[in-house]
Design a protein around this motif. Structure first.
Motif: not given
Length: 302
Positions: A220-234, A249-250
């Motif tokens: 019922k649920v599609v889960t998507v995992h994305l790997e960031k290129i820039n790992k120093m930003e929200w 506020k993170v």
């Protein structure tokens, strides 16, 4: 005959004795003069050689003295040295410590901050917070996973990755052939085949396609995992058409900041410190460092 006697005079080769004596005297005198002249010339040459030797010795001594003086001047002259970044940082630290010690000795006791000054600072801080709140008032508050709960999907993030949960209201168990999931470097699309996409648009930041993935959970649920290129930003959103969250506020603790290695964690903490400083209208760590260096140089010049 060479010798002949006439009375009491002796004749030698036709010369009388007196003439012979004069001739001998003249010869001796002439040889004496030649010998004396040769002696004087020899003395003159020796004196001249002695003087030349003394002059050469004096000249060599003068040159040696000049060379020694030149070398001493070179050693005494200030030298320009190139320092590595580590040596420069160490030197700067020593200068700062020395300056602090001097300030402790020379700086008089500072009077306590007056209530009026304190109130003025608080008002400035409040104004700054007010301006910042004005900019962020329309932004969403992050959810527990530092992401957002959107009408059709939910997403969370850490500094290195983003995870999406896209539920589908269907009366059958979905399989891979029933869904469309397209992950590109700057775009994403998630939906059911033959129906409008639930999520589609341009990503707010780039991702590593080869390290991103998706799967179906519970049919019922599609889960998507994305790997960031820039790992120093929200991320403030997934696609550019979505509303933004307030990244100030993170909560890094929710993103397992403690699991990061020392260098990455230090960079993250520095980034968060700079964000807080900017939100209060204060200089960042780099700006403060530059100000300190300029102030130190000014103090040394004055």
């Amino acid at each position: 005959s060479l010798f002949a006697v006439h009375g009491h005079r002796v004749i030698v080769g036709g010369l009388c004795h007196s003439h012979l004596r004069d001739l001998v005297k003249e010869t001796v005198a002439r040889h004496s003069q030649v010998a004396l002249k040769a002696h004087r010339e020899r003395q003159s040459r020796q004196e001249k050689q002695k003087n030349e030797k003394a002059e050469r010795a004096a000249k060599l001594a003068e040159e040696a003295k000049k060379k020694k003086t030149s070398e001493q001047d070179t050693n005494d002259a200030p030298q320009i040295l190139e320092l590595t970044d580590e040596e420069a940082a160490k030197l700067q630290s020593e200068i700062d410590q020395k300056k602090q010690q001097e300030e402790k000795k020379e700086t008089p006791v500072v009077a306590a901050e007056s209530p009026s000054d304190k109130e003025e600072k608080e008002e400035k801080g409040a104004d700054s917070d007010g301006e910042e709140d004005e900019k962020d008032k329309d932004k969403l508050k992050p959810n527990a996973g530092n992401g957002a709960d959107m009408p059709n999907y939910k997403w969370t993030q850490s500094l290195s990755e983003v995870d999406l949960l896209v539920p589908f209201d269907v009366n059958f168990r979905m399989k891979g052939k029933d869904v469309v999931v397209d992950i590109q470097r700057r775009t994403i699309k998630v939906g059911l085949k033959g129906q409008p996409a639930v999520l589609e648009g341009e990503l707010c930041h780039e991702v590593k396609v080869e390290e991103s993935s998706w799967l179906i959970e519970d049919g019922k649920v599609v889960t998507v995992h994305l790997e960031k290129i820039n790992k120093m930003e929200w991320w403030s959103r997934i696609v550019t058409t979505d509303p933004e969250i307030n990244t100030k506020k993170v909560s890094p603790e929710n993103s397992k900041l403690s699991d990061l290695d020392g260098e990455t964690r230090g960079m993250v903490e520095k980034m968060m410190y700079d964000q807080r400083q900017k939100s209060m209208g204060l200089p960042t760590s780099e700006e403060q460092k530059k100000q300190d260096i300029l102030q130190n140089c000014w103090c040394r010049l004055t």
